[in-house]
Design a protein around this motif. Sequence first.
Motif, PDB file in Angstrom:
ATOM      1  N   ARG A 292      49.145  39.131  -9.658  1.00  0.00           N
ATOM      2  CA  ARG A 292      50.129  38.084  -9.370  1.00  0.00           C
ATOM      3  C   ARG A 292      50.469  38.019  -7.886  1.00  0.00           C
ATOM      4  N   SER A 293      50.428  39.149  -7.224  1.00  0.00           N
ATOM      5  CA  SER A 293      50.707  39.187  -5.793  1.00  0.00           C
ATOM      6  C   SER A 293      49.689  38.340  -5.013  1.00  0.00           C
ATOM      7  N   ALA A 294      48.421  38.456  -5.369  1.00  0.00           N
ATOM      8  CA  ALA A 294      47.380  37.652  -4.716  1.00  0.00           C
ATOM      9  C   ALA A 294      47.566  36.174  -5.019  1.00  0.00           C
ATOM     10  N   CYS A 295      47.983  35.880  -6.239  1.00  0.00           N
ATOM     11  CA  CYS A 295      48.258  34.497  -6.635  1.00  0.00           C
ATOM     12  C   CYS A 295      49.412  33.925  -5.811  1.00  0.00           C
ATOM     13  N   ASP A 296      50.481  34.700  -5.699  1.00  0.00           N
ATOM     14  CA  ASP A 296      51.633  34.267  -4.902  1.00  0.00           C
ATOM     15  C   ASP A 296      51.242  34.050  -3.441  1.00  0.00           C
ATOM     16  N   ALA A 297      50.405  34.933  -2.910  1.00  0.00           N
ATOM     17  CA  ALA A 297      49.941  34.791  -1.520  1.00  0.00           C
ATOM     18  C   ALA A 297      49.161  33.492  -1.353  1.00  0.00           C
ATOM     19  N   HIS A 298      48.354  33.149  -2.351  1.00  0.00           N
ATOM     20  CA  HIS A 298      47.590  31.896  -2.311  1.00  0.00           C
ATOM     21  C   HIS A 298      48.531  30.692  -2.206  1.00  0.00           C
ATOM     22  N   PHE A 299      49.558  30.667  -3.058  1.00  0.00           N
ATOM     23  CA  PHE A 299      50.464  29.522  -3.054  1.00  0.00           C
ATOM     24  C   PHE A 299      51.322  29.453  -1.790  1.00  0.00           C
ATOM     25  N   ALA A 300      51.368  30.531  -1.023  1.00  0.00           N
ATOM     26  CA  ALA A 300      52.131  30.555   0.231  1.00  0.00           C
ATOM     27  C   ALA A 300      51.291  30.153   1.442  1.00  0.00           C
ATOM     28  N   THR A 301      49.996  29.906   1.249  1.00  0.00           N
ATOM     29  CA  THR A 301      49.141  29.551   2.382  1.00  0.00           C
ATOM     30  C   THR A 301      49.498  28.154   2.907  1.00  0.00           C
ATOM     31  N   PRO A 302      49.273  27.926   4.191  1.00  0.00           N
ATOM     32  CA  PRO A 302      49.568  26.602   4.764  1.00  0.00           C
ATOM     33  C   PRO A 302      48.784  25.464   4.109  1.00  0.00           C
ATOM     34  N   TYR A 303      47.541  25.700   3.723  1.00  0.00           N
ATOM     35  CA  TYR A 303      46.738  24.619   3.139  1.00  0.00           C
ATOM     36  C   TYR A 303      47.202  24.246   1.743  1.00  0.00           C
ATOM     37  N   VAL A 304      47.675  25.204   0.952  1.00  0.00           N
ATOM     38  CA  VAL A 304      48.215  24.860  -0.368  1.00  0.00           C
ATOM     39  C   VAL A 304      49.548  24.143  -0.201  1.00  0.00           C
ATOM     40  N   SER A 305      50.386  24.649   0.692  1.00  0.00           N
ATOM     41  CA  SER A 305      51.677  23.996   0.951  1.00  0.00           C
ATOM     42  C   SER A 305      51.484  22.557   1.417  1.00  0.00           C
ATOM     43  N   ALA A 306      50.503  22.333   2.277  1.00  0.00           N
ATOM     44  CA  ALA A 306      50.232  20.982   2.780  1.00  0.00           C
ATOM     45  C   ALA A 306      49.767  20.067   1.652  1.00  0.00           C
ATOM     46  N   PHE A 307      48.903  20.568   0.782  1.00  0.00           N
ATOM     47  CA  PHE A 307      48.449  19.758  -0.353  1.00  0.00           C
ATOM     48  C   PHE A 307      49.624  19.415  -1.268  1.00  0.00           C
ATOM     49  N   LEU A 308      50.413  20.410  -1.615  1.00  0.00           N
ATOM     50  CA  LEU A 308      51.550  20.183  -2.522  1.00  0.00           C
ATOM     51  C   LEU A 308      52.573  19.218  -1.930  1.00  0.00           C
ATOM     52  N   ALA A 309      52.736  19.227  -0.621  1.00  0.00           N
ATOM     53  CA  ALA A 309      53.671  18.301   0.029  1.00  0.00           C
ATOM     54  C   ALA A 309      53.192  16.853  -0.109  1.00  0.00           C
ATOM     55  N   ARG A 310      51.894  16.649  -0.294  1.00  0.00           N
ATOM     56  CA  ARG A 310      51.329  15.303  -0.399  1.00  0.00           C
ATOM     57  C   ARG A 310      51.136  14.841  -1.834  1.00  0.00           C
ATOM     58  N   VAL A 311      51.582  15.632  -2.799  1.00  0.00           N
ATOM     59  CA  VAL A 311      51.435  15.274  -4.211  1.00  0.00           C
ATOM     60  C   VAL A 311      51.933  13.865  -4.522  1.00  0.00           C
ATOM     61  N   PRO A 312      53.113  13.446  -4.038  1.00  0.00           N
ATOM     62  CA  PRO A 312      53.587  12.090  -4.390  1.00  0.00           C
ATOM     63  C   PRO A 312      52.629  10.967  -3.990  1.00  0.00           C
ATOM     64  N   GLU A 313      51.927  11.124  -2.895  1.00  0.00           N
ATOM     65  CA  GLU A 313      51.009  10.068  -2.471  1.00  0.00           C
ATOM     66  C   GLU A 313      49.641  10.173  -3.142  1.00  0.00           C
ATOM     67  N   LEU A 314      49.278  11.366  -3.616  1.00  0.00           N
ATOM     68  CA  LEU A 314      47.948  11.591  -4.187  1.00  0.00           C
ATOM     69  C   LEU A 314      47.891  11.511  -5.708  1.00  0.00           C
ATOM     70  N   LEU A 315      48.964  11.953  -6.370  1.00  0.00           N
ATOM     71  CA  LEU A 315      48.956  12.086  -7.827  1.00  0.00           C
ATOM     72  C   LEU A 315      49.969  11.156  -8.476  1.00  0.00           C
ATOM     73  N   THR A 316      49.791  10.909  -9.764  1.00  0.00           N
ATOM     74  CA  THR A 316      50.720  10.048 -10.498  1.00  0.00           C
ATOM     75  C   THR A 316      52.002  10.782 -10.882  1.00  0.00           C
ATOM     76  N   GLY A 317      51.998  12.097 -10.773  1.00  0.00           N
ATOM     77  CA  GLY A 317      53.163  12.918 -11.101  1.00  0.00           C
ATOM     78  C   GLY A 317      52.916  14.340 -10.657  1.00  0.00           C
ATOM     79  N   GLU A 318      53.833  15.210 -10.970  1.00  0.00           N
ATOM     80  CA  GLU A 318      53.679  16.612 -10.604  1.00  0.00           C
ATOM     81  C   GLU A 318      52.521  17.234 -11.387  1.00  0.00           C
TER      82      GLU A 318
END
Length: 101
Positions: A60-86
């Motif tokens: 789980r620690s490695a998983c948490d580290a993945h979700f804390a990376t800048p590239y995942v954060s950047a993708f998640l910040a753009r969810v409203p423009e890319l996806l129909t929902g969460e």
Amino acid sequence: MVAMTAVFAILKARPERVGQVQQELLELKRLTREEVGAVGYEVFRGDDGVFLVFEHYVDRSACDAHFATPYVSAFLARVPELLTGEPQVQFATEVSDSNPS
């Protein structure tokens, strides 16, 4: 023994963004596979712009580290423009004889 952690995600791309979402998920796959604790990252495309992502980490620690990376954060910040929902995301821990509960 530490149990492996998996992430299952379902993402529904906006119709006009399907190609872009596919490219971005493939880039996330490339970057994630370079992470120390990542075991696998697979992207599947279903019907009507639905993407299924399966991620696998040593713990789980490695998983948490993945979700804390800048590239995942950047993708998640753009969810409203890319996806129909969460994204629908489910975290799971590997079940084995040494980890019965």
